[in-house]
Design an enzyme around this catalytic site. Structure first.
Site, PDB file in Angstrom:
ATOM      1  N   THR A 107      16.991   5.937  17.383  1.00 43.35           N
ATOM      2  CA  THR A 107      18.291   5.457  16.918  1.00 43.35           C
ATOM      3  C   THR A 107      18.187   4.483  15.731  1.00 43.35           C
ATOM      4  O   THR A 107      19.187   4.020  15.207  1.00 43.35           O
ATOM      5  CB  THR A 107      19.085   4.780  18.058  1.00 43.35           C
ATOM      6  OG1 THR A 107      18.246   3.767  18.622  1.00 43.35           O
ATOM      7  CG2 THR A 107      19.455   5.778  19.145  1.00 43.35           C
ATOM      8  N   GLY A 108      16.964   4.168  15.317  1.00 51.05           N
ATOM      9  CA  GLY A 108      16.794   3.262  14.169  1.00 51.05           C
ATOM     10  C   GLY A 108      17.137   3.957  12.862  1.00 51.05           C
ATOM     11  O   GLY A 108      17.166   5.181  12.785  1.00 51.05           O
ATOM     12  N   THR A 144       5.464   3.436  11.323  1.00 51.30           N
ATOM     13  CA  THR A 144       5.628   1.986  11.147  1.00 51.30           C
ATOM     14  C   THR A 144       4.517   1.374  10.300  1.00 51.30           C
ATOM     15  O   THR A 144       3.361   1.732  10.455  1.00 51.30           O
ATOM     16  CB  THR A 144       5.623   1.313  12.529  1.00 51.30           C
ATOM     17  OG1 THR A 144       6.491   2.047  13.383  1.00 51.30           O
ATOM     18  CG2 THR A 144       6.075  -0.130  12.448  1.00 51.30           C
ATOM     19  N   GLU A 145       4.891   0.439   9.421  1.00 50.39           N
ATOM     20  CA  GLU A 145       3.858  -0.287   8.689  1.00 50.39           C
ATOM     21  C   GLU A 145       3.826  -1.749   9.105  1.00 50.39           C
ATOM     22  O   GLU A 145       4.625  -2.174   9.933  1.00 50.39           O
ATOM     23  CB  GLU A 145       4.028  -0.140   7.179  1.00 50.39           C
ATOM     24  CG  GLU A 145       5.364  -0.525   6.620  1.00 50.39           C
ATOM     25  CD  GLU A 145       5.410  -0.303   5.106  1.00 50.39           C
ATOM     26  OE1 GLU A 145       4.527  -0.812   4.399  1.00 50.39           O
ATOM     27  OE2 GLU A 145       6.326   0.374   4.642  1.00 50.39           O
ATOM     28  N   GLU A 172      -7.919   5.829  -3.112  1.00 51.14           N
ATOM     29  CA  GLU A 172      -7.737   4.568  -3.826  1.00 51.14           C
ATOM     30  C   GLU A 172      -8.802   3.556  -3.410  1.00 51.14           C
ATOM     31  O   GLU A 172      -9.566   3.827  -2.491  1.00 51.14           O
ATOM     32  CB  GLU A 172      -6.308   4.034  -3.592  1.00 51.14           C
ATOM     33  CG  GLU A 172      -5.918   3.930  -2.144  1.00 51.14           C
ATOM     34  CD  GLU A 172      -4.431   3.630  -1.921  1.00 51.14           C
ATOM     35  OE1 GLU A 172      -3.589   4.028  -2.742  1.00 51.14           O
ATOM     36  OE2 GLU A 172      -4.130   2.986  -0.912  1.00 51.14           O
ATOM     37  N   HIS A 205      -1.179  -0.585  -0.649  1.00 56.01           N
ATOM     38  CA  HIS A 205      -1.337  -0.570   0.801  1.00 56.01           C
ATOM     39  C   HIS A 205      -2.186  -1.732   1.311  1.00 56.01           C
ATOM     40  O   HIS A 205      -2.934  -2.338   0.560  1.00 56.01           O
ATOM     41  CB  HIS A 205      -2.007   0.738   1.218  1.00 56.01           C
ATOM     42  CG  HIS A 205      -1.241   1.945   0.817  1.00 56.01           C
ATOM     43  ND1 HIS A 205      -1.733   2.890  -0.049  1.00 56.01           N
ATOM     44  CD2 HIS A 205      -0.004   2.351   1.147  1.00 56.01           C
ATOM     45  CE1 HIS A 205      -0.829   3.845  -0.223  1.00 56.01           C
ATOM     46  NE2 HIS A 205       0.241   3.541   0.487  1.00 56.01           N
TER      47      HIS A 205
END
Ligand code: SF4
Lengths: 302, 73, 400
Positions: free
Chosen positions: A17-18, A98-99, A216, A257
């Protein structure tokens, strides 16, 4: 064939629901993915674009039979427990979108997954896609955009950057090279599945004939890949694009990142390029060189 | 005043209907509508944030709410 | 984020680690007073976020309080690897019989913590590992199962340490492991961990790095140690331009438009996302362009946020034009970024068509986005122009 996901793959969305989860649920459904349920504690009985919402992963499994995968899009403070819940309910492919999760929690998720025979993709990733069959996560964006960028074919993609996964796919597609499966593996210092850990799967996939990777500075993942390729005499030509070359002169500064930082010599792009080239991996200076390099390497094999 | 890119026009029958006005406030994800007293007010500084989602258009009687893309003229 | 030595030691002290008498001096008078209280020979150490203090002359020894005060004044102006001295730690100095090294960090390949121990401390551990591998042990351990002292014992014993030393060192190293896990650290290091000539074991220097992602979770600890939320603790201190960039990002929670890093060129960059920014920055430099900044937009920022970032970059002295470029976007919307950037140019008093060298963002909502760009006469391109070519187009305009 493909790896990890195909037209039969079923999955659920944790945190459905997010805001971001609602988006990706819609995109995946539009693309034709089979989302059987969603979880948000306290919201059981609701639905998101027709996908039933439950309080617990257990209930999704109970009502919809064995479910192969889960996309986790809950806030960072709840992510580890969400992954534990998925793993302990028999889910075997977990995409963590998610981060900003501290690496200790990532390590714990990965350790439990390994104990239980589950696989984690991410965190901080956009998921994976087998074009025309299943899109699991935000990769490619809305279904129409995804169809424009990703087409089916012989090239696998592994990328530490979610956005660049699609840039590479779009470039390959424009050159007439489709993709077997593209995986956004995540940009953190510790991730569930590295390049080298995906290699045995691509190696065993008859459809995959070559691999493109986005890479990277920071970490040892490219070194690990290079070692794997040599040790297993991989049949697959690999073309890597290396971004962040300017960072070689900027030790200790973090860009992009969480895992992208040059701390030691081995973190630099120069060292990584050297290692990969030694292992027979072609390194492209620009994204648009990737299709030509892949075609060249494929032609050499024939 | 319209925004630089977007204008939202609402017929008076909707703007003066408190129930409809509150519904518009509820559906818009970027807070372009507000209710002052019982009347709808357009929050001008948010106009350019409109994501063209059409939710406001669908929430009101046909033709009473229009989204104008000022860059199209 | 790296801790100063005095902050690392404050954390060690809370956990009962053995530390010498010390005090933090912020003036020569402080240094004199602390040295007097310690009563005996002292060492004065500059508090900087960098190694190489000894070589730079920022660590000095004093035999009496007057000398300590003089050394304070000598140490404070010394800049070590670009880092300024924040204060001076005055600490008791004692005879050392042997030095050990203990550190815990993450092994990204094994995906678990690793404890590195050596009985040849004080010097560079990498060097020891090369020349005397038998004096360095590396012990991986689970982050899921409870940590117990046996892991520390085995690691120490593996370097040949036994007897009383093994039993004295084990609880210290074990506590270091617990601290590492308790605060989501990325590095917890003691170097050297010393056995003194009087038989005591003491932590002489420590180094702690707390994971940036875990700052919120450990806010209470950081507050107690006096570490401000705004401190970036990067390899170099943030510039006012970078701080302003962080503010733009923090003010609005929708999406990302920040991670601004200052460079000294004339081409402002409004670029994204994570990987795309790295790629584009390289491309601009490869074409001989001189970027004025690095930044990242992504996660679908609001129009306002893209506008504020654009204004900030245009306000930087020396910026002549901006290049707006991203990889093919899927979540971020082309039209929203286009609106923000154009609005930013206009509010900064510039004509978008003049000041935007190139706009290359293909992907979600590009149809709408391109309509906006056409209306304002901005030079834009779709995915048929590569990121590299777009960067080249921008650089060429700077030279024209
Ligand atoms: S279209 Fe969507 S964003 Fe725009 S005003 Fe209507 S509800 Fe708000």
């Amino acid at each position: 064939m493909s790896i990890l996901v195909d037209e039969k793959t079923t999955f659920l969305v944790q945190g459905i629901t997010g805001r971001e989860a609602v988006n990706l649920t819609r995109e995946c459904l539009d693309y034709g993915s089979k989302i059987v349920g969603g979880v948000t504690p306290g919201r059981a009985g609701r639905d998101v674009y027709g996908v039933p919402v439950y309080d617990c992963v257990r209930d999704v499994v109970k009502h919809h039979g064995p479910v192969q995968g889960s996309v986790i899009a809950v806030p960072p403070g709840f992510t580890r427990d969400a992954a534990f819940e998925a793993i302990e309910n028999g889910i075997r492919l977990i995409v963590v979108v998610t981060e900003n999760i501290p690496r200790q929690e990532v390590a714990q998720m990965v350790e439990l997954a390994t104990l239980r025979g589950a696989r984690i993709i991410g965190p901080n990733c956009l998921g994976l896609i087998t074009p025309g069959e299943c899109k699991m996560g935000g990769i490619g964006g809305p279904a129409a955009n995804t169809r424009q960028a990703y087409t089916r074919g012989p090239v696998a993609i592994m990328s530490r950057s979610g956005g660049m996964t699609t840039e590479i796919a779009s470039t390959l597609t424009a050159a007439g090279l489709g993709q077997s499966t593209a995986v956004s593996i995540g940009g953190d210092a510790i991730i569930g599945t590295t390049y080298a850990e995906l290699m045995p799967l691509f190696e065993a996939d008859p459809e995959t004939k070559a691999i493109a990777i986005y890479s990277e500075p920071g970490g040892r993942m490219e070194a690990e890949l290079a070692e794997w390729v040599v040790a297993h005499e991989s049949r697959l030509p690999i073309v890597a694009f290396m971004a962040g070359r300017f960072m070689d002169e900027m030790k200790g500064m973090r860009f992009g990142h969480a895992g992208t930082i040059v701390e030691g010599k081995e973190d630099t792009t120069a060292a990584k390029i050297e290692r990969m080239e030694k292992a027979g991996i072609s390194v492209a200076e620009r994204i648009e060189e990737i299709p030509k390099l892949i075609q060249k390497r494929l032609a050499e094999k024939r | 005043m319209p925004g630089m890119f977007i204008d939202v026009r609402v017929e008076d029958e909707v703007a003066s209907d408190e129930k409809l006005a509150r519904k518009l406030v509820e559906v818009c994800p970027v807070n372009i509508f507000a209710v002052d007293g019982s009347r709808l007010r357009i929050v001008e500084e948010n106009l350019d944030e409109c994501v063209l989602c059409d939710l406001c258009v669908q929430a009101a009687p046909p033709g009473t709410v229009t989204i104008v893309k000022l860059y199209e003229s | 984020m790296r801790f100063y030595e005095y902050e690392s030691k404050a954390l060690f002290r809370r956990h009962g680690m053995p530390l010498g008498k010390s005090g933090l001096a912020r003036s020569a008078d402080d240094a004199r007073r602390i040295a007097g209280e310690i009563g005996g020979p002292v060492v004065l150490k500059s508090q900087v976020l960098s190694g190489g203090r000894m070589k730079a002359g920022a660590v000095r020894f004093a035999d009496h309080p007057g000398e300590a005060a003089a050394h304070y004044d000598a140490i404070v102006p010394i800049v070590v690897n670009g880092q300024k001295c924040r204060a001076v730690l005055v600490e008791e100095r004692s005879g050392v019989a042997q030095e050990y090294f203990a550190a815990i960090t993450w092994d990204g390949r094994r995906k678990c913590p690793v404890l590195v121990f050596s009985d040849m401390g004080g010097i560079d551990v990498e060097e020891v590992a090369e020349k005397h591998p038998e004096h360095v042990s590396k012990t991986h351990f689970s982050s899921l199962l409870p940590v117990t002292p046996r892991i520390a014992k085995q690691a120490i014993s593996a370097t040949g340490v036994s007897g009383d030393a093994l039993n004295r060192l084990t609880p210290i190293v074990f506590e270091l492991m617990r601290i590492f896990l308790a605060y989501d650290l990325t590095l917890a290091e003691i170097n050297p961990l010393a056995r003194l000539s009087d038989g005591r074991f003491l932590v002489l220097d420590g180094h702690i790095d707390l994971e940036a992602e875990a700052r919120g979770k450990h806010r209470k600890l950081l507050d107690e140690l006096g570490i401000q939320p705004a401190e970036t603790r990067q390899a170099r201190e943030a510039t006012p331009f970078e701080i302003a960039g962080a503010e733009v990002n923090a003010k609005d929670h929708r999406g990302v438009a920040g991670n601004v890093v200052e460079f000294d060129g004339n081409l402002g960059l409004v670029i994204g996302a994570g990987g795309g920014s790295l790629t584009l920055f390289d491309a601009v430099r490869k074409h001989g362009g001189r970027p004025a900044n690095y930044c990242e937009i992504g996660g679908n920022p609001s129009v306002n946020k893209a506008k504020e970032l654009t204004k900030l970059i245009l306000s930087k002295p020396g910026v002549e034009k901006i290049a707006v470029m991203m990889n093919v976007v899927s979540n971020t919307r082309v039209d929203i970024v286009a609106r923000g950037v154009i609005k930013g140019c206009i509010e900064a008093g510039k004509k978008p068509a003049d000041v935007i060298a190139v706009f290359r963002i293909p992907g979600a909502w590009e149809g709408e986005g391109f309509k906006i760009l056409r209306k304002y006469g901005v030079d834009y391109c779709d995915r048929s122009v590569s990121m590299y070519e777009a960067a080249g187009r921008a650089v060429a305009k700077m030279k024209a």
